[in-house]
Design a protein around this motif. Structure first.
Motif, short mmCIF file in Angstrom:
data_model
loop_
_atom_site.label_atom_id
_atom_site.label_comp_id
_atom_site.label_asym_id
_atom_site.label_seq_id
_atom_site.Cartn_x
_atom_site.Cartn_y
_atom_site.Cartn_z
N GLY A 53 -15.56 63.22 -10.66
CA GLY A 53 -16.28 62.17 -11.38
C GLY A 53 -17.21 61.32 -10.55
N GLU A 54 -17.25 61.54 -9.24
CA GLU A 54 -18.08 60.75 -8.33
C GLU A 54 -19.29 61.56 -7.88
N HIS A 55 -20.45 60.94 -7.89
CA HIS A 55 -21.66 61.59 -7.40
C HIS A 55 -21.48 61.89 -5.91
N ILE A 56 -21.73 63.14 -5.52
CA ILE A 56 -21.50 63.46 -4.10
C ILE A 56 -22.49 62.75 -3.19
N THR A 57 -23.63 62.31 -3.72
CA THR A 57 -24.57 61.55 -2.89
C THR A 57 -24.04 60.16 -2.57
N ASP A 58 -23.00 59.73 -3.28
CA ASP A 58 -22.38 58.43 -2.99
C ASP A 58 -21.26 58.55 -1.94
N ILE A 59 -20.99 59.77 -1.51
CA ILE A 59 -19.96 60.01 -0.50
C ILE A 59 -20.63 60.24 0.84
N ASP A 60 -20.14 59.57 1.89
CA ASP A 60 -20.66 59.79 3.24
C ASP A 60 -20.68 61.29 3.52
N VAL A 61 -21.80 61.79 4.09
CA VAL A 61 -21.98 63.23 4.21
C VAL A 61 -20.92 63.88 5.10
N LEU A 62 -20.50 63.22 6.18
CA LEU A 62 -19.46 63.80 7.03
C LEU A 62 -18.12 63.83 6.31
N THR A 63 -17.85 62.77 5.55
CA THR A 63 -16.63 62.74 4.76
C THR A 63 -16.64 63.84 3.71
#
Length: 231
Positions: A53-63
């Motif tokens: 349900g979370e936009h992957i662009t809102d997740i730190d790329v390394l995480t």
């Protein structure tokens, strides 16, 4: 100036949690591009990708890349030992990995833990690909992405990789997204498949159903070598 090509075209798809999800289709159809979009190796120009349900662009790329790990088509070993390779991912996140965990990772991919101190670049192709999978697992990902991981391997090494992927999915509940040209492989190990043609998903379902011959399926046509990009 060359005209920009549309690689993925209004594509919508859901990856099933805890299953082996195959992406199939002829060369140039967009399946590897889609795979790389899933952990931001490629950033799509339009559209959204959601993870829980979370936009992957809102997740730190390394995480994100720790949670959604990638195994490439050709295994590339880093300098040093197998242990050094397994430590690479956790180290990039400021974490440590102990020998007991490294032993577990090698056992998961059917490699003898006594190989931990072996020079990684001395491995055979099949061994190196299994170390690549173990290295991807070192960050405890939720999803494992694989881009034709057995295309350069002999039949015995291919079956070992397939057995490993089946174990990860069936026993550990890992979500796997597998790009493959081989319908035989998809039929052996995938729970579901999506056929991509010219950047669009044109058919989804279980391999057993899509290859059953009871009704017309594009997947069956692809398996017979009768489906090509730009048709």
């Amino acid at each position: 100036m060359a005209k920009e090509a549309t690689v993925l075209d209004h594509l919508s798809h859901t990856i099933i949690d805890g299953k082996i999800n195959a992406l199939i289709g002829p060369s140039g159809c967009g399946k590897s591009t889609l795979l790389r979009c899933l952990n931001r190796f490629i950033e799509p120009t339009l559209g959204t990708i959601l993870m829980d349900g979370e936009h992957i662009t809102d997740i730190d790329v390394l995480t994100l890349r720790a949670r959604v790990a990638m195994v490439m088509q050709s295994a590339t070993m880093f300098d040093g030992s197998i242990a050094d390779n397994l430590a690479f991912g956790p180290r990039s996140l400021g974490q440590l990995i102990d020998r007991s965990r490294m032993t577990e990772l090698l056992e998961l991919v059917s490699l003898d833990p006594s190989l931990l101190d072996k020079e990684a670049k001395s491995l055979s192709g099949g061994q190196a690909q299994r170390v690549s999978i173990a290295r991807a697992l070192a960050n405890n990902p939720e999803v494992l992405l694989l881009d034709e991981p057995t295309s350069a391997l002999d039949p015995a090494a291919t079956r070992t990789i397939e057995k490993t992927l089946t174990h990860l999915s069936k026993t550990l509940g890992m979500t796997i997204v597998l790009v493959s040209h081989s319908m035989e492989q998809v039929a052996r190990i995938a729970d579901t498949s999506a056929l991509i043609l010219n950047g669009k998903i044109i058919e989804t379902g279980t391999p057993e159903h899509l290859l059953s011959g009871g009704h017309h399926h594009w997947t069956e046509q692809f398996a017979k070598g009768e489906l090509n990009s730009q048709q």
